[in-house]
Design a protein around this motif. Structure first.
Motif, short mmCIF file in Angstrom:
data_model
loop_
_atom_site.label_atom_id
_atom_site.label_comp_id
_atom_site.label_asym_id
_atom_site.label_seq_id
_atom_site.Cartn_x
_atom_site.Cartn_y
_atom_site.Cartn_z
N GLU B 5 20.62 19.21 -17.48
CA GLU B 5 20.05 18.32 -18.48
C GLU B 5 20.99 18.13 -19.67
O GLU B 5 21.38 17.03 -20.00
CB GLU B 5 18.71 18.89 -18.95
N CYS B 6 21.39 19.24 -20.31
CA CYS B 6 22.20 19.12 -21.53
C CYS B 6 23.69 19.34 -21.25
O CYS B 6 24.54 18.94 -22.04
CB CYS B 6 21.71 20.10 -22.60
N GLY B 7 24.00 19.98 -20.13
CA GLY B 7 25.38 20.21 -19.77
C GLY B 7 26.10 21.19 -20.68
O GLY B 7 27.32 21.34 -20.60
N LYS B 8 25.37 21.85 -21.59
CA LYS B 8 26.01 22.75 -22.56
C LYS B 8 25.74 24.22 -22.23
O LYS B 8 26.66 25.01 -22.08
CB LYS B 8 25.47 22.47 -23.97
N ASN B 9 24.45 24.57 -22.13
CA ASN B 9 24.10 25.97 -21.92
C ASN B 9 24.16 26.34 -20.45
O ASN B 9 24.17 25.47 -19.58
CB ASN B 9 22.68 26.24 -22.44
N GLU B 10 24.14 27.63 -20.22
CA GLU B 10 24.15 28.11 -18.85
C GLU B 10 22.77 27.90 -18.22
O GLU B 10 21.75 28.14 -18.86
CB GLU B 10 24.50 29.61 -18.84
N ALA B 11 22.76 27.44 -16.98
CA ALA B 11 21.49 27.20 -16.30
C ALA B 11 20.88 28.53 -15.88
O ALA B 11 21.53 29.35 -15.24
CB ALA B 11 21.71 26.31 -15.08
N LYS B 12 19.61 28.74 -16.29
CA LYS B 12 18.96 30.00 -15.93
C LYS B 12 17.72 29.79 -15.08
O LYS B 12 17.23 30.70 -14.45
CB LYS B 12 18.57 30.74 -17.22
N VAL B 13 17.18 28.57 -15.13
CA VAL B 13 15.98 28.28 -14.36
C VAL B 13 16.37 27.33 -13.22
O VAL B 13 16.98 26.30 -13.46
CB VAL B 13 14.90 27.64 -15.24
N HIS B 14 16.03 27.73 -12.02
CA HIS B 14 16.45 26.94 -10.86
C HIS B 14 15.22 26.54 -10.07
O HIS B 14 14.40 27.39 -9.74
CB HIS B 14 17.39 27.76 -9.99
N VAL B 15 15.10 25.26 -9.80
CA VAL B 15 13.94 24.80 -9.04
C VAL B 15 14.42 24.09 -7.78
O VAL B 15 15.32 23.27 -7.84
CB VAL B 15 13.09 23.82 -9.85
N THR B 16 13.83 24.44 -6.67
CA THR B 16 14.20 23.81 -5.41
C THR B 16 13.02 23.06 -4.85
O THR B 16 11.92 23.57 -4.83
CB THR B 16 14.62 24.88 -4.38
N HIS B 17 13.24 21.83 -4.45
CA HIS B 17 12.20 21.07 -3.77
C HIS B 17 12.70 20.76 -2.37
O HIS B 17 13.85 20.40 -2.20
CB HIS B 17 11.94 19.75 -4.48
N ILE B 18 11.83 20.89 -1.41
CA ILE B 18 12.21 20.48 -0.06
C ILE B 18 11.24 19.41 0.40
O ILE B 18 10.04 19.57 0.31
CB ILE B 18 12.17 21.65 0.93
N LEU B 19 11.79 18.29 0.83
CA LEU B 19 10.94 17.19 1.25
C LEU B 19 11.57 16.58 2.49
O LEU B 19 12.75 16.25 2.50
CB LEU B 19 10.90 16.16 0.11
N ASN B 20 10.76 16.42 3.55
CA ASN B 20 11.26 15.86 4.81
C ASN B 20 12.56 16.52 5.27
O ASN B 20 13.47 15.87 5.74
CB ASN B 20 11.52 14.36 4.66
N GLY B 21 12.65 17.82 5.09
CA GLY B 21 13.84 18.54 5.53
C GLY B 21 15.02 18.37 4.61
O GLY B 21 16.09 18.92 4.87
N LYS B 22 14.87 17.60 3.51
CA LYS B 22 15.98 17.45 2.57
C LYS B 22 15.72 18.30 1.35
O LYS B 22 14.61 18.36 0.83
CB LYS B 22 16.13 15.99 2.16
N LYS B 23 16.78 18.93 0.88
CA LYS B 23 16.64 19.85 -0.23
C LYS B 23 17.18 19.21 -1.51
O LYS B 23 18.21 18.54 -1.49
CB LYS B 23 17.49 21.09 0.10
N SER B 24 16.47 19.37 -2.62
CA SER B 24 17.04 18.94 -3.89
C SER B 24 16.86 20.09 -4.88
O SER B 24 15.87 20.80 -4.85
CB SER B 24 16.35 17.68 -4.40
N GLU B 25 17.88 20.25 -5.73
CA GLU B 25 17.83 21.38 -6.65
C GLU B 25 17.99 20.92 -8.09
O GLU B 25 18.68 19.94 -8.36
CB GLU B 25 18.95 22.37 -6.32
#
Ligand SMILES: [Zn+2]
Ligand SMILES: [Zn+2]
Lengths: 331, 167
Positions: B5-25
């Motif tokens: 989102e901000c490209g500044k801080n380190e990412a600490k929260v990770h969300v994965t969605h899987i839909l129709n066999g495709k993964k998005s993070e």
């Protein structure tokens, strides 16, 4: 289905809208007040034991607590001026008003209880429909603000804990497989599909073209299959890797009850192992503790809302470690 | 890894969605994650997918200057952008363009679930009749003729009520 700790919670959510008011995206404050009033009056006329709360009357902290308790959605908490919700006396049913849709009826249950949740939701839906004018289309069913909810307007979801499948790296293959069956899988707070705390939410992807009962049956069957796979993997671990898994669980307990600094990710992983060890009866610590409740309690927002002072990341990790030690060690 | 989102801080929260066999993070820092609770908790990937499909559908069909919705004033451009209806009339306003997309994302184009008693009106009765007719069939198969006769009368009276209502 027997509640073995693998299936944690069930939830049914019905999206409904009133025919004669613009949807929340387009409505003004006056119109939103009318919607709240109309639904509230409908519930009052039926003498149901529901209590209304307006978003504008809650502080940020109070709202966060409601969200963490899963009583309202984060999207409703954002509706500072227009949002409201009616909560049943037993806190099982929450009727959210002016979120994305005018009405969202949410029923929560423990373990696998989708059918019971649907029955409760269906009943209160009938009551409301007798009093207010729903938007309904002959072909497309209940008209919702977003076309992804159209038709039944129903989202049935089940939260499952799958540590054995996760630590043996079987989870990704399984989840990608079941997502091809018209089911959405969400790993909350986790990198890749290795969700933090090995918690997964499974829900119906489509809402149109099948009856509510059919959608619920489908989710229930898929969840039953996943539970069976998790149980089989636990039995396999106990038979073939007892020494290793025992070591993992006791190490987790040792860290949880001694560490002075506990980041969320590590805490979730260790609590998940402790929960697994308890359920596999290979660890006799933390006997009557509700580990899932503790997992919710140590989430960043929850820790923030438990204190009035601003916390740095470091202070939060310290506080998290304290909460866990206290919970696990107190009698 | 840095925050999406901000490209500044380190990412600490990770969300994965899987839909129709495709993964998005999605990878977010704690601050952005707090701001984006809706992302973390809603079926956002489906909504994103929908607006992508909607855009595709629009780009492949010749553009017709669409008039806005008579109740809420939403235009097709606006609907395309938000992926959301502004009121109950929008569905009629945008239906011709909407149906192929609905079929695409839902895999179906006809509601088969609950029908509300009042708003469903005549459709609710028709659905009840369909159910009774199925019941009648199985009753006849089991040779329970007395029950069958009762059911038949009930269906007839319901059907004649619908006709009266039409006139
Ligand atoms: Zn950020
Ligand atoms: Zn409209």
């Amino acid at each position: 289905m027997e509640n073995n700790g693998i299936v944690l919670t069930s939830r049914i959510r019905l999206a409904r809208n009133l025919k004669n008011y613009k949807f929340p995206l387009k409505m003004d404050l006056e119109e939103s007040n009318k919607v709240v009033e109309e639904v509230k009056n409908a519930v009052d006329r039926q003498n149901l034991n529901y209590k209304i709360t307006y978003m504008r009357d809650l502080s940020e902290v109070e709202k966060n607590v409601m969200v963490e308790k899963h009583l309202i959605s984060p999207a409703l908490a954002e509706k500072k001026e227009t949002g409201a919700f009616l909560l049943s006396g037993d806190e099982k049913v929450s009727i959210m008003l002016n979120e994305e849709d005018h009405i969202r009826i949410q029923t929560l249950g423990t373990g696998m209880s989708l059918k019971e949740c649907w029955e409760i939701s269906n009943k209160i839906d009938d009551v409301l429909e007798g009093e207010v004018d729903y938007a309904f289309d002959r072909e497309l069913g209940y008209v919702t603000a977003c076309p992804t909810n159209i038709g039944t307007g129903m989202r049935a979801s089940v939260m499952v804990h799958l540590p054995a499948l996760s630590i043996t790296n079987q989870i990704e293959k399984l989840l990608i497989g079941i997502s091809q069956l018209g089911v959405a899988v969400r790993g909350v707070y986790g990198e890749g599909t290795k969700s933090m705390g090995h918690l997964y939410q499974i829900s119906n992807q489509g809402t149109l073209g099948a009856s509510e009962e059919t959608l619920i049956d489908k989710i229930s069957q898929i969840v039953a299959q996943i539970v069976e796979k998790e149980e089989r993997m636990r039995a396999h671990l106990k038979k073939n890797n007892l020494y290793e898994i025992e070591d993992d669980c006791y190490r987790a307990y040792g860290l949880l009850t001694n560490a002075r600094r506990m980041p969320t990710e590590e805490a979730m992983k260790l609590l998940s192992l402790l929960k697994l060890g308890k359920e596999m009866e290979i660890i006799d610590k933390a006997k009557d503790k509700d580990i899932y409740r503790l997992m919710v309690k140590i989430q960043p927002n929850n820790i923030l809302s438990s204190t009035d002072t601003e916390l740095t990341g470091k202070e939060r990790d310290k506080m998290r470690a304290e909460i866990i030690r206290n919970e696990l060690l107190e009698n | 890894m840095l925050c999406d989102e901000c490209g500044k801080n380190e990412a600490k929260v990770h969300v994965t969605h899987i839909l129709n066999g495709k993964k998005s993070e999605n990878h977010l820092c704690e601050e952005c994650a707090k701001k984006n609770q809706t992302i973390l908790n809603s079926n956002f990937s489906m909504e994103n997918l929908f607006s992508a499909m909607l855009n595709n559908a629009l780009n492949t069909t010749p553009y017709l200057p669409a008039k806005g919705c008579d109740m809420c004033g939403m235009t097709y451009e606006e609907f395309k952008q938000t992926g959301k209806f502004g009121c109950s009339h929008c569905i009629d306003t945008f239906k011709p363009r909407l149906m192929p997309v609905v079929k695409n994302i839902q895999g179906h184009e006809l509601h088969r679930g609950k029908i509300p008693r009042r708003a469903g009106g005549i459709y609710k009765v028709q659905k009840d009749i369909e159910k009774l007719k199925e019941e009648l069939k199985s009753v006849i198969e089991q040779e329970e003729y007395e029950t069958a006769a009762k059911l038949r009368d009930k269906i007839r009276s319901m059907e004649s009520n619908i006709k009266k209502g039409d006139e």
